[in-house]
Motif scaffolding. Sequence first.
Motif, PDB file in Angstrom:
ATOM      1  N   ASN A 133       0.826  -1.205   0.000  1.00 21.04           N
ATOM      2  CA  ASN A 133       0.000   0.000   0.000  1.00 21.04           C
ATOM      3  C   ASN A 133       0.862   1.258   0.000  1.00 21.04           C
ATOM      4  N   PRO A 134       0.400   2.308  -0.668  1.00 22.40           N
ATOM      5  CA  PRO A 134       1.134   3.575  -0.598  1.00 22.40           C
ATOM      6  C   PRO A 134       0.967   4.213   0.772  1.00 22.40           C
ATOM      7  N   VAL A 135       2.052   4.804   1.272  1.00 26.52           N
ATOM      8  CA  VAL A 135       2.021   5.544   2.532  1.00 26.52           C
ATOM      9  C   VAL A 135       2.444   6.973   2.221  1.00 26.52           C
ATOM     10  N   ILE A 136       1.501   7.902   2.326  1.00 26.14           N
ATOM     11  CA  ILE A 136       1.770   9.303   2.001  1.00 26.14           C
ATOM     12  C   ILE A 136       2.423   9.977   3.195  1.00 26.14           C
ATOM     13  N   VAL A 137       3.468  10.753   2.927  1.00 26.28           N
ATOM     14  CA  VAL A 137       4.263  11.364   3.991  1.00 26.28           C
ATOM     15  C   VAL A 137       4.314  12.878   3.806  1.00 26.28           C
ATOM     16  N   PHE A 138       4.108  13.606   4.903  1.00 26.05           N
ATOM     17  CA  PHE A 138       4.209  15.059   4.895  1.00 26.05           C
ATOM     18  C   PHE A 138       5.403  15.502   5.731  1.00 26.05           C
ATOM     19  N   GLN A 139       5.997  16.607   5.356  1.00 24.05           N
ATOM     20  CA  GLN A 139       7.138  17.118   6.094  1.00 24.05           C
ATOM     21  C   GLN A 139       6.704  17.637   7.471  1.00 24.05           C
ATOM     22  N   LYS A 140       7.651  17.698   8.367  1.00 18.74           N
ATOM     23  CA  LYS A 140       7.391  18.240   9.697  1.00 18.74           C
ATOM     24  C   LYS A 140       6.887  19.677   9.566  1.00 18.74           C
ATOM     25  N   TYR A 141       5.859  20.034  10.308  1.00 15.17           N
ATOM     26  CA  TYR A 141       5.207  21.350  10.319  1.00 15.17           C
ATOM     27  C   TYR A 141       4.340  21.619   9.087  1.00 15.17           C
ATOM     28  N   GLU A 142       4.302  20.707   8.125  1.00 12.37           N
ATOM     29  CA  GLU A 142       3.551  20.968   6.898  1.00 12.37           C
ATOM     30  C   GLU A 142       2.048  20.986   7.147  1.00 12.37           C
ATOM     31  N   ILE A 143       1.533  20.022   7.904  1.00 17.12           N
ATOM     32  CA  ILE A 143       0.093  19.979   8.169  1.00 17.12           C
ATOM     33  C   ILE A 143      -0.211  19.816   9.657  1.00 17.12           C
ATOM     34  N   ALA A 144       0.841  19.794  10.488  1.00 13.67           N
ATOM     35  CA  ALA A 144       0.634  19.561  11.918  1.00 13.67           C
ATOM     36  C   ALA A 144       1.762  20.195  12.715  1.00 13.67           C
ATOM     37  N   ALA A 145       1.570  20.277  14.018  1.00 14.96           N
ATOM     38  CA  ALA A 145       2.591  20.818  14.906  1.00 14.96           C
ATOM     39  C   ALA A 145       3.829  19.926  14.885  1.00 14.96           C
ATOM     40  N   PRO A 160       4.050  13.301   9.570  1.00 13.42           N
ATOM     41  CA  PRO A 160       2.834  12.476   9.541  1.00 13.42           C
ATOM     42  C   PRO A 160       2.783  11.543   8.336  1.00 13.42           C
ATOM     43  N   GLU A 161       2.360  10.312   8.589  1.00  7.92           N
ATOM     44  CA  GLU A 161       2.242   9.305   7.543  1.00  7.92           C
ATOM     45  C   GLU A 161       0.811   8.770   7.508  1.00  7.92           C
ATOM     46  N   PHE A 162       0.329   8.498   6.308  1.00  7.05           N
ATOM     47  CA  PHE A 162      -1.038   7.980   6.128  1.00  7.05           C
ATOM     48  C   PHE A 162      -1.015   6.839   5.117  1.00  7.05           C
ATOM     49  N   GLU A 163      -1.296   5.635   5.613  1.00  9.21           N
ATOM     50  CA  GLU A 163      -1.396   4.494   4.713  1.00  9.21           C
ATOM     51  C   GLU A 163      -2.737   4.542   3.994  1.00  9.21           C
TER      52      GLU A 163
END
Length: 308
Positions: A284-296, A302-305
């Motif tokens: 499954n793809p796991v989408i990853v955001f950089q630190k501070y991009e969408i959260a504290a 943050p990662e979202f499978e």
Amino acid sequence: MKAKDLEERLLDTKKIYEQIEIPAELNERMRLALGEMSKETEQKDEKVEVIQTRRDGKRVSHMKRRWNWKKTTGLVAACAVFCFTAGLNISPTFATDMQANPVLGGISRVLTFRSYEISDGDKTISTEIPQVDGAEEGYSKDVNEQIQKIVADYEAKAAEDIEAYKEAFLATGGTEEEFEAKNIKVNVDYEVKCETEDTLSLVLTGYEDWNASTVVTEYYNINLKDNSEITLEDLLGPDYINIANESIKAQIDADSSGLYFDEEMGGFTTITPETNFYINKAGNPVIVFQKYEIAAGAAGMPEFEITK
């Protein structure tokens, strides 16, 4: 892979390896590594049994050692991996022979192409550079070239930033000794997230322990069948953006940490074709955001499978 097939491939690999001339440097590194591994194996896995026998009419006790076969096999495999990695770092001929041999290359498509540590008093740079084996053309070749350039650029930029930091530190009253005591470390490393017969997912990471904003992550997802890049659309279909968006929003709504920004604060709205992701072992793809991009910052990266 079946146990019998694996055993045959290991035997073939052993025969090929024995025909390769080993550099003196590699022999020394192997000797040290084998010594450490043998000690650990001997301590944990050796079983001693006292056996009574008769010798010249007398009963004599001696010890019989029983080895844990699974652990011993693990030691052989670990030694093989060490040989391949060290060989790549020491001998270009070894690397060339390995790339040309399908048996050796079949063990793993990702190899440590170069491993080194540099220290000059101000900083220590530790680097592990991966390489996709056998990549002479196509996307895999592009990945290897990109990784080499990214690592070189990252190390140069890190050295430049640390030098500027040192100048400012000394200008404001700090001493050379105090700066050296900071023991600044720069690390470049990689992780294989998924490797199957058809798929390879690899993450390259660079970070400096004195400055969290310098973290660099690069994601490579490769279709090994046709040597091409795997995209989110390949994995999720034409409607991949909506599928991913719905899944991510549902996961954020279910999170009770309170760390995620809302849309007015710059929180998550949608992915794009350029959004970073890797492929996990489930495929499954796991989408990853950089630190501070969408959260504290406490949320890290943050990662979202996204399940299919």
